[in-house]
Design a protein around this motif. Structure first.
Motif, PDB file in Angstrom:
ATOM      1  N   VAL A 172      50.592  92.740 -19.359  1.00 12.19           N
ATOM      2  CA  VAL A 172      52.018  93.057 -19.163  1.00 12.19           C
ATOM      3  C   VAL A 172      52.463  92.632 -17.766  1.00 12.19           C
ATOM      4  N   LYS A 173      51.568  92.783 -16.780  1.00 10.83           N
ATOM      5  CA  LYS A 173      51.897  92.341 -15.421  1.00 10.83           C
ATOM      6  C   LYS A 173      52.200  90.843 -15.395  1.00 10.83           C
ATOM      7  N   THR A 174      51.402  90.075 -16.118  1.00 13.32           N
ATOM      8  CA  THR A 174      51.640  88.625 -16.197  1.00 13.32           C
ATOM      9  C   THR A 174      53.012  88.339 -16.787  1.00 13.32           C
ATOM     10  N   ASP A 175      53.357  89.070 -17.867  1.00  7.54           N
ATOM     11  CA  ASP A 175      54.676  88.887 -18.508  1.00  7.54           C
ATOM     12  C   ASP A 175      55.801  89.219 -17.524  1.00  7.54           C
ATOM     13  N   LEU A 176      55.611  90.283 -16.748  1.00  4.93           N
ATOM     14  CA  LEU A 176      56.653  90.690 -15.793  1.00  4.93           C
ATOM     15  C   LEU A 176      56.815  89.657 -14.676  1.00  4.93           C
ATOM     16  N   ARG A 177      55.691  89.129 -14.193  1.00  7.52           N
ATOM     17  CA  ARG A 177      55.780  88.096 -13.144  1.00  7.52           C
ATOM     18  C   ARG A 177      56.510  86.858 -13.665  1.00  7.52           C
ATOM     19  N   ASN A 178      56.217  86.482 -14.899  1.00  5.73           N
ATOM     20  CA  ASN A 178      56.882  85.306 -15.498  1.00  5.73           C
ATOM     21  C   ASN A 178      58.379  85.558 -15.671  1.00  5.73           C
ATOM     22  N   ALA A 179      58.709  86.778 -16.113  1.00  6.56           N
ATOM     23  CA  ALA A 179      60.131  87.115 -16.310  1.00  6.56           C
ATOM     24  C   ALA A 179      60.873  87.098 -14.978  1.00  6.56           C
ATOM     25  N   PHE A 180      60.224  87.619 -13.916  1.00  8.85           N
ATOM     26  CA  PHE A 180      60.879  87.640 -12.602  1.00  8.85           C
ATOM     27  C   PHE A 180      61.054  86.217 -12.065  1.00  8.85           C
ATOM     28  N   ARG A 181      60.058  85.363 -12.337  1.00 10.14           N
ATOM     29  CA  ARG A 181      60.168  83.974 -11.897  1.00 10.14           C
ATOM     30  C   ARG A 181      61.386  83.301 -12.548  1.00 10.14           C
ATOM     31  N   GLN A 182      61.601  83.593 -13.821  1.00  9.33           N
ATOM     32  CA  GLN A 182      62.753  83.023 -14.532  1.00  9.33           C
ATOM     33  C   GLN A 182      64.073  83.476 -13.891  1.00  9.33           C
ATOM     34  N   LEU A 183      64.106  84.739 -13.484  1.00  7.34           N
ATOM     35  CA  LEU A 183      65.324  85.264 -12.860  1.00  7.34           C
ATOM     36  C   LEU A 183      65.587  84.598 -11.506  1.00  7.34           C
ATOM     37  N   CYS A 184      64.521  84.287 -10.772  1.00  7.57           N
ATOM     38  CA  CYS A 184      64.683  83.599  -9.480  1.00  7.57           C
ATOM     39  C   CYS A 184      65.211  82.180  -9.653  1.00  7.57           C
ATOM     40  N   GLN A 185      65.016  81.623 -10.857  1.00  5.02           N
ATOM     41  CA  GLN A 185      65.465  80.245 -11.131  1.00  5.02           C
ATOM     42  C   GLN A 185      66.682  80.225 -12.050  1.00  5.02           C
ATOM     43  N   ASP A 186      67.311  81.386 -12.235  1.00  7.05           N
ATOM     44  CA  ASP A 186      68.446  81.513 -13.153  1.00  7.05           C
ATOM     45  C   ASP A 186      69.595  80.583 -12.752  1.00  7.05           C
TER      46      ASP A 186
END
Length: 603
Positions: A172-186
């Motif tokens: 789940v931590k991996t999923d959260l890091r990936n989701a946050f990365r997407q938000l930084c590149q929104d």
């Protein structure tokens, strides 16, 4: 239809019991057309929930609230705040996930303050989830918000990663890091801005290896964003990120970006660097500070934008204080910082000068007596004579810093002549400004020094040709008596004030009365009755009507602090005489004084 059924169930079942009728009214108000009534009811949600009990709150009230999230922003804001405190009202932590649906809806609305409050409440309830419930209910909510169609939900999601990441499984931590990365590149700047503002918080809960491998690249990306509103928030994140890295990593990964930010084309970004400078200084350590931050600080103090110079000037004292090691601190300041500070003393912008004046005195303890006398005192003198009153006030307010370093004798020789010169300035507004600083100055210098150097000045203002100065001087006396005590007043001030009652100029005799008005409360009933009241009564026979009616006003003012015997034997006879005065104004004010004292029960 579903909403109507929910409303009907809640309302009818509650109103079945007469004792719960007020609760039924509150529930009815939740859907009233009047916004204020709905708002009042939302604020009493806890009362409704207590009356319904935990089960019905979970099964009826929360679904009802979830279905009615289309309301005025004011109501939604109150609802978002209330839900953050609802855990105990729905049965405790076991059922806390029931609160997520309404809060999720609130986190997607258009109004920013409502979203922020919903996120704040979500952060609170996240801590009340067990690790299992966090993965089952809360993390899916974060993912839904992070992938929402509207930017509003994605901005809200940014604030939730840091609170749930530490307590979930590695996958789940991996999923959260990936989701946050997407938000930084929104694609939307508002989302990138929200991500940048929460990057530092997220970095603190990540494992060290991910800070280096993932966060630094995201931070570099945000720090070079084409929107300055994103870049300036990346500067804020830099403080948190730098504190998590080794010196070598800071030098390699952080400093190139930070140097670029300090020279950014947007003044807002440079302002943020200046504003966070001392925090950055602590985060990067002494070696990098000496090599990189000192030159950057010099540039910020010389920046072409006044806002940036003012923010940097505000940090001068703290930055210098944090320079280490101690043996090179003085040289670094004298060589690199002080020349820039000298330029700022005569800066064309008053906000810059004011910001500097509020901290410059703090350099005295750092630089020591010799440097203070040789280099700082000339700057203080210049600022004491500055046309901006705030600059003068900031210098006078911090004189004690210098006093501790160079001593009162040196201070009196260097700065006090400048203060006295201002106190006798031909422009009455300048004199007025100095009067207002006098109680502050008195507290800094102490009673003995004040009596020797400044007391005469304070008494001179009482006979100034400008009424505003005389009025301010009487208020000044009151503050000085409050600071130094009634014994000081008895020996030093009151004799000089009473002497004015015999002055040939009737304006000075009136100032005597104005002074008694303000001194009476500060000195107390005994001193007022024994020393000041006889002078007031004697002025009741003054030849000038203006003085006589001011006697009536003074008696009205000091009467309430006098004892009954004094009022009957001295105040009343004087007022009776003034009520029969030949002048109409004197009679008017005397009658008004008698009436006022009668109403208060003193006559």
């Amino acid at each position: 239809m579903a909403t109507q059924v929910t409303q009907s169930v809640v309302s009818s079942e509650v109103s079945g019991d007469d004792s719960l009728y007020p609760i039924a009214v509150l529930i009815d108000e939740l859907r009233n057309d009047d916004v204020q009534l709905r708002l009042n009811s939302i604020r009493k949600l806890s009362t409704i929930a207590l009356a319904l009990g935990v089960e019905r709150t979970r099964t009826e009230l929360i679904p009802f609230l979830t279905d009615t999230i289309y309301d005025e922003d004011e109501v939604l804001l109150a609802l978002a705040e209330q839900l953050g405190t609802f855990t105990s009202l729905i049965g405790g932590q076991e059922y806390v996930h029931v609160l997520l649906p309404p809060l999720e809806s609130l986190a997607t609305v258009e109004e920013t303050v409502v979203r922020d409050k919903a996120v704040e409440s979500l952060r609170i309830v996240s801590q009340q989830h067990s690790p299992q419930d966090l993965e089952t209910y809360f993390v899916p909510l974060v993912k839904r918000l992070a992938s929402g169609d509207w930017f509003t939900s994605r901005t809200s999601a940014c604030g939730l990663f840091g609170v749930c990441y530490p307590r979930v499984s590695n996958q789940v931590k991996t999923d959260l890091r990936n989701a946050f990365r997407q938000l930084c590149q929104d694609d939307t700047p508002m989302v990138r801005r929200a991500a940048a503002s929460k990057l530092g918080e997220f970095a603190k809960v990540l494992e060290p290896e991910y800070v280096k491998s993932e966060v630094i690249s995201l931070w570099s990306l945000l720090a070079s964003d084409d929107q300055d509103s994103v870049r300036l928030l990346a500067v804020e994140a830099c403080v948190s990120i730098a504190s998590l890295l080794s010196n070598e990593d800071i030098e390699q990964h952080v400093m190139p970006v930070l140097r670029s930010a300090a020279e950014d084309k947007s003044w807002r970004v440079r302002y943020m660097v200046a504003d966070k400078f001392t925090e950055l200084q602590k985060a990067v350590g002494p070696d990098i500070t000496r090599n990189d931050l000192v030159p950057a600080f010099q540039n910020l103090l010389k920046d072409c934008e006044a806002e940036v110079r003012a923010a940097a000037a505000q940090k001068v004292k703290d930055f210098c204080q944090n320079l280490t090691p101690a043996d090179s601190q003085e040289q670094l300041i004298m060589t690199n910082v002080l020349p820039c500070v000298k330029d700022l003393v005569s800066d064309p912008n008053q906000h810059v000068k004011s910001a500097l004046a509020s901290v410059i005195m703090g350099l005295s303890p750092i630089l020591g007596k010799h440097n203070t006398i040789e280099h700082l005192l000339p700057m203080f003198l210049s600022q004491l004579k500055d046309e901006c009153p705030e600059v003068r006030l900031n210098i006078i307010s911090n004189l004690d810093c210098v006093n501790e370093v160079i001593g009162i004798q040196q201070l009196s020789q260097s700065l006090l002549p400048a203060i006295v010169e201002l106190a006798e300035d031909t422009k009455w507004r300048v004199r007025l400004a100095i009067i207002q600083y006098m109680p502050l100055l008195a507290g800094q210098l102490g009673v003995d020094f004040f009596d020797e150097k400044l007391n005469t000045l304070c008494m001179t203002w009482l006979v100034d040709q400008v009424f505003a100065i005389r009025e301010a001087a009487t208020q000044n006396l009151k503050k000085l008596v409050e600071k130094f005590g009634s014994d000081w007043a008895t020996n030093t001030v009151i004799p000089k004030v009473l002497q004015m009652s015999r002055d040939q100029n009737y304006l000075h005799r009136m100032t005597c009365l104005f002074s008694i008005n303000v001194l009476a409360n500060a000195c107390g009933p005994e001193i007022t009755a024994k020393q000041m009241l006889p002078t007031v009564v004697s002025l009741g026979s003054d030849s000038v009507p203006n003085v006589r009616f001011n006697v009536a006003k003074t008696l009205q003012k000091i009467g309430p602090i006098l004892d009954q015997n004094t009022i009957q034997t001295q105040v009343k006879p004087c007022l009776d005489k003034l009520q029969n005065d030949s002048d109409v104004d004197v009679r008017f004010f005397a009658k008004e004084a008698v009436s006022s004292l009668n109403e208060s029960g003193f006559l």
